[in-house]
Design an enzyme around this catalytic site. Sequence first.
Site, PDB file in Angstrom:
ATOM      1  N   SER A  74      -2.778  -8.190   2.996  1.00 50.09           N
ATOM      2  CA  SER A  74      -3.270  -8.133   4.383  1.00 50.09           C
ATOM      3  C   SER A  74      -3.637  -9.524   4.871  1.00 50.09           C
ATOM      4  CB  SER A  74      -4.484  -7.221   4.483  1.00 50.09           C
ATOM      5  OG  SER A  74      -4.127  -5.927   4.045  1.00 50.09           O
ATOM      6  N   HIS A  90       0.844  -1.212   0.000  1.00 44.37           N
ATOM      7  CA  HIS A  90       0.000   0.000   0.000  1.00 44.37           C
ATOM      8  C   HIS A  90       0.874   1.256   0.000  1.00 44.37           C
ATOM      9  CE1 HIS A  90      -2.792  -2.931   2.079  1.00 44.37           C
ATOM     10  NE2 HIS A  90      -3.565  -2.465   1.126  1.00 44.37           N
ATOM     11  N   LYS A 120      -1.581  -6.793  -7.983  1.00 49.64           N
ATOM     12  CA  LYS A 120      -1.831  -8.095  -7.358  1.00 49.64           C
ATOM     13  C   LYS A 120      -3.289  -8.507  -7.601  1.00 49.64           C
ATOM     14  CE  LYS A 120      -2.344  -9.206  -2.943  1.00 49.64           C
ATOM     15  NZ  LYS A 120      -3.434 -10.214  -2.947  1.00 49.64           N
TER      16      LYS A 120
END
Length: 281
Positions: free
Chosen positions: A183, A33, A146
């Site tokens: 995450s 991020h 991704k």
Amino acid sequence: MQTVHTVSDLRVALRPRPDWALVPTMGNLHAGHLGLIARARKENVPVVASIFVNRLQFGPNEDFDRYPRTLQHDAELLAEAGCDLLFAPDEAEMYPQPQTFRVLPDPAIADMLDGAARPGHFEGVATVVMKLFQMTGPRHAVFGKKDYQQLLIIRRMVEQFALPIDIIGLDTVRADDGLALSSRNGYLTPEERAQAPQLQAALRALAEDARLATAPEQIRLLEQQTMARLDQLGWVPDYLTLRRRSDLQTPTALDLHQGAACVVLGAARLGRTRLIDNLEC
Ligand code: PAF
């Protein structure tokens, strides 16, 4: 960095500057991020990041409830990364009414791969991204590669709705052992984390072998073999497949002959965690 939680405060905070770059996220930020923020800053406009865990894009048996929510730490990371504004709405702010108007992505690109495994997922993504675009009115928006299928769907949405937004796709950030940062990696046990780079290795091998293929049937066989190898290693593969980059369709013999730009994409479950990754080839 200023943090706002409501659309009206967001609009006030955005008003003094005409052009913004948006980085939409669901929080629990990692280096991937922060790479998106760094890329957004290169546009030389202020950067607004959003953090919102979007219930609409989760299926009933998925991880919406346990998805990590780490707003305070995320805000610190964003401030350090040079983000100018954080928009962190709660669910009532994002969806003050049941969201009965939705963005329905083209089934030809949204109902396969992740869309087949997660029905309604891309409708939820497209709907919230459209709302975030309406709320922030960005000049640029940055997304990670991704989520390759997500990126294609957002690009198409922007084209078809003539939104004046420049969509920027950024290469996946990886750990030293090749695992794509996500995450959801936080769900992995230490043993699973050690095993997790096998997905990227399998994609790499598939991309390598596919380079020599001349017929779609050969590709199909290679895909099956790659999935069988991962299965033997204890994964539950969902798909591992070679597709055209432009529309994520299976390459034809002519595409293979002409060396069309392709991407290998994979999704597989390791224990309770579903991981995705891809590699342009
Ligand atoms: O990629 C994500 O984190 C999410 O799908 C997005 C684009 C923020 C929409 O909720």
